[in-house]
Design a protein around this motif. Structure first.
Motif, mmCIF file in Angstrom:
data_model
loop_
_atom_site.group_PDB
_atom_site.id
_atom_site.type_symbol
_atom_site.label_atom_id
_atom_site.label_comp_id
_atom_site.label_asym_id
_atom_site.label_seq_id
_atom_site.Cartn_x
_atom_site.Cartn_y
_atom_site.Cartn_z
ATOM 1 N N LYS A 68 0.815 -1.212 0.000
ATOM 2 C CA LYS A 68 0.000 0.000 0.000
ATOM 3 C C LYS A 68 0.850 1.265 0.000
ATOM 4 O O LYS A 68 0.410 2.304 -0.453
ATOM 5 C CB LYS A 68 -0.929 0.008 1.214
ATOM 6 C CG LYS A 68 -1.991 -1.048 1.174
ATOM 7 C CD LYS A 68 -2.820 -0.992 2.433
ATOM 8 C CE LYS A 68 -3.832 -2.104 2.452
ATOM 9 N NZ LYS A 68 -4.576 -2.142 3.714
ATOM 10 N N SER A 69 2.057 1.190 0.490
ATOM 11 C CA SER A 69 2.907 2.376 0.543
ATOM 12 C C SER A 69 3.879 2.432 -0.635
ATOM 13 O O SER A 69 4.926 3.036 -0.563
ATOM 14 C CB SER A 69 3.669 2.404 1.860
ATOM 15 O OG SER A 69 4.450 1.236 1.977
ATOM 16 N N ASP B 125 10.887 11.143 5.656
ATOM 17 C CA ASP B 125 9.681 11.144 4.825
ATOM 18 C C ASP B 125 9.091 9.749 4.707
ATOM 19 O O ASP B 125 7.875 9.574 4.816
ATOM 20 C CB ASP B 125 10.012 11.708 3.443
ATOM 21 C CG ASP B 125 8.797 11.758 2.539
ATOM 22 O OD1 ASP B 125 7.788 12.375 2.957
ATOM 23 O OD2 ASP B 125 8.840 11.179 1.432
ATOM 24 N N ARG B 126 9.943 8.745 4.512
ATOM 25 C CA ARG B 126 9.456 7.360 4.427
ATOM 26 C C ARG B 126 8.742 6.947 5.705
ATOM 27 O O ARG B 126 7.645 6.380 5.668
ATOM 28 C CB ARG B 126 10.620 6.398 4.203
ATOM 29 C CG ARG B 126 11.095 6.250 2.798
ATOM 30 C CD ARG B 126 12.336 5.379 2.715
ATOM 31 N NE ARG B 126 12.307 4.186 3.538
ATOM 32 C CZ ARG B 126 12.048 2.972 3.094
ATOM 33 N NH1 ARG B 126 11.782 2.785 1.829
ATOM 34 N NH2 ARG B 126 12.070 1.939 3.915
ATOM 35 N N SER C 58 3.882 5.819 8.935
ATOM 36 C CA SER C 58 3.170 5.937 10.208
ATOM 37 C C SER C 58 1.668 6.129 10.013
ATOM 38 O O SER C 58 0.920 6.030 10.968
ATOM 39 C CB SER C 58 3.738 7.089 11.030
ATOM 40 O OG SER C 58 3.394 8.329 10.445
ATOM 41 N N HIS C 59 1.239 6.394 8.800
ATOM 42 C CA HIS C 59 -0.189 6.577 8.552
ATOM 43 C C HIS C 59 -0.961 5.271 8.472
ATOM 44 O O HIS C 59 -2.176 5.273 8.428
ATOM 45 C CB HIS C 59 -0.408 7.397 7.279
ATOM 46 C CG HIS C 59 -0.075 8.833 7.470
ATOM 47 N ND1 HIS C 59 1.207 9.315 7.342
ATOM 48 C CD2 HIS C 59 -0.839 9.883 7.819
ATOM 49 C CE1 HIS C 59 1.214 10.606 7.582
ATOM 50 N NE2 HIS C 59 -0.007 10.981 7.877
ATOM 51 N N PHE C 60 -0.246 4.144 8.434
ATOM 52 C CA PHE C 60 -0.908 2.857 8.457
ATOM 53 C C PHE C 60 -1.055 2.449 9.916
ATOM 54 O O PHE C 60 -0.098 2.037 10.553
ATOM 55 C CB PHE C 60 -0.094 1.814 7.675
ATOM 56 C CG PHE C 60 0.013 2.143 6.230
ATOM 57 C CD1 PHE C 60 -1.035 1.891 5.372
ATOM 58 C CD2 PHE C 60 1.160 2.731 5.732
ATOM 59 C CE1 PHE C 60 -0.947 2.219 4.037
ATOM 60 C CE2 PHE C 60 1.267 3.060 4.399
ATOM 61 C CZ PHE C 60 0.206 2.798 3.541
ATOM 62 N N HIS C 61 -2.225 2.598 10.443
ATOM 63 C CA HIS C 61 -2.474 2.376 11.869
ATOM 64 C C HIS C 61 -2.634 0.881 12.139
ATOM 65 O O HIS C 61 -3.724 0.389 12.390
ATOM 66 C CB HIS C 61 -3.704 3.153 12.316
ATOM 67 C CG HIS C 61 -3.544 4.625 12.155
ATOM 68 N ND1 HIS C 61 -2.728 5.380 12.963
ATOM 69 C CD2 HIS C 61 -4.064 5.477 11.258
ATOM 70 C CE1 HIS C 61 -2.769 6.647 12.586
ATOM 71 N NE2 HIS C 61 -3.572 6.726 11.542
ATOM 72 N N VAL C 62 -1.522 0.181 12.072
ATOM 73 C CA VAL C 62 -1.534 -1.251 12.333
ATOM 74 C C VAL C 62 -1.734 -1.488 13.820
ATOM 75 O O VAL C 62 -2.535 -2.302 14.224
ATOM 76 C CB VAL C 62 -0.224 -1.892 11.832
ATOM 77 C CG1 VAL C 62 -0.198 -3.371 12.146
ATOM 78 C CG2 VAL C 62 -0.070 -1.650 10.349
ATOM 79 N N SER D 238 6.423 3.890 17.191
ATOM 80 C CA SER D 238 7.791 3.624 16.749
ATOM 81 C C SER D 238 8.114 4.357 15.455
ATOM 82 O O SER D 238 9.204 4.915 15.306
ATOM 83 C CB SER D 238 8.004 2.127 16.554
ATOM 84 O OG SER D 238 7.880 1.447 17.761
ATOM 85 N N SER D 239 7.181 4.362 14.519
ATOM 86 C CA SER D 239 7.453 5.047 13.257
ATOM 87 C C SER D 239 7.509 6.554 13.447
ATOM 88 O O SER D 239 8.346 7.233 12.840
ATOM 89 C CB SER D 239 6.421 4.674 12.196
ATOM 90 O OG SER D 239 5.127 4.991 12.626
ATOM 91 N N ARG D 240 6.674 7.109 14.309
ATOM 92 C CA ARG D 240 6.739 8.549 14.591
ATOM 93 C C ARG D 240 7.996 8.906 15.368
ATOM 94 O O ARG D 240 8.587 9.958 15.160
ATOM 95 C CB ARG D 240 5.493 9.004 15.371
ATOM 96 C CG ARG D 240 4.256 9.133 14.511
ATOM 97 C CD ARG D 240 4.435 10.262 13.519
ATOM 98 N NE ARG D 240 3.409 10.278 12.524
ATOM 99 C CZ ARG D 240 2.458 11.194 12.439
ATOM 100 N NH1 ARG D 240 2.417 12.170 13.308
ATOM 101 N NH2 ARG D 240 1.570 11.125 11.474
ATOM 102 N N GLY D 241 8.431 8.037 16.259
ATOM 103 C CA GLY D 241 9.666 8.290 16.995
ATOM 104 C C GLY D 241 10.878 8.267 16.081
ATOM 105 O O GLY D 241 11.772 9.113 16.177
#
Length: 178
Positions: A71-72, A132-133, A138-142, A149-152
Motif C-alpha cells: 500500500k505504501s 519522509d518514508r 506511520s499513517h498505516f495504523h496497524v 515507533s514510526s513517529r519516533g
C-alpha cells in the motif's frame, strides 16, 4: 609552503580547537548541534529497532496484496528488507557524527571543511528521505506500538537532518586553511 626535493610538506596545525570554528561561542553552538545529532541518532536507532522487531514478529509486508508495504508503494519485500535503506542511513549518520568529532578534535576541520560539508549535505538528504518514508509509513495504523515507533524514528531522523544542516552551515563558515 616548504618544497624540498619536489615534495610538499604540510604545515603543522596550530591554534586551539575553538579557533578553527571562529571562537568560543561558535564552538559552543557547533558542539550543541553535534550533541543534537547524536541524540537524533539514538532516537532513530531505538525506534527503528522497535519498528523492525514489530515487522519481524508480525510479517505484515509478506501477506500479499493487502500488506502495508504494498500500500505504501514498496515492492513485496520480506520482513528483513523493508527498512534496509533506513538502517543504512542510521549507520551513515553514526559514522558521519564521529567523523565530524574526529575532524574537530584533531584540528583538521579547516583543511577538510569541503569534504566534511559534502558528507554533511549527503547526510542531510538521506535523513530527510528516511524521515519522509517513516512519516508516510506511520499513517498505516496497524497498532499503537507501530505508530509510536514510526513517529519516533521520524522525529529522530528529523533531529539528525536539522543538526546536519546547522553543522553544514557552521563547518562552511570555518576559516580556510592557512
Amino acid at each position: 609552503m616548504n618544497i624540498s626535493g619536489g615534495k610538499q610538506q604540510q604545515q603543522p596545525t596550530t591554534g586551539t580547537i575553538t579557533s578553527q570554528l571562529g571562537g568560543v561561542v561558535n564552538y559552543a553552538i557547533f558542539s550543541f548541534w553535534l550533541f543534537i545529532s547524536f541524540a537524533g541518532w539514538i532516537i532513530a536507532l531505538s525506534c527503528l529497532s522497535a519498528l523492525q522487531r514489530y515487522e519481524n514478529n508480525s510479517g505484515l509486508s509478506v501477506d500479499g496484496g493487502s500488506g502495508w508495504a504494498i500500500k505504501s508503494n514498496y515492492p513485496a519485500l520480506n520482513s528483513g528488507k523493508v527498512f534496509r535503506f533506513d538502517w543504512f542511513v542510521v549507520f551513515y549518520q553514526f559514522v558521519l557524527s564521529f567523523l565530524v568529532v574526529i575532524a574537530t578534535v584533531s584540528r583538521v576541520l579547516p583543511q577538510a571543511r569541503i569534504s566534511i560539508c559534502g558528507y554533511l549535505a549527503i547526510g542531510a538528504v538521506l535523513t530527510i528521505l528516511s524521515a519522509d518514508r517513516l512519516y508516510n509509513l506511520s499513517h498505516f495504523h496497524v497498532s499503537k506500538a507501530y505508530y509510536s515507533s514510526s513517529r519516533g524514528a521520524f522525529a529522530g531522523y528529523l533531529l539528525s537532518a536539522t543538526s546536519d544542516f546547522a553543522m553544514l552551515y557552521m563547518a562552511g563558515l570555518s576559516p580556510p586553511a592557512p
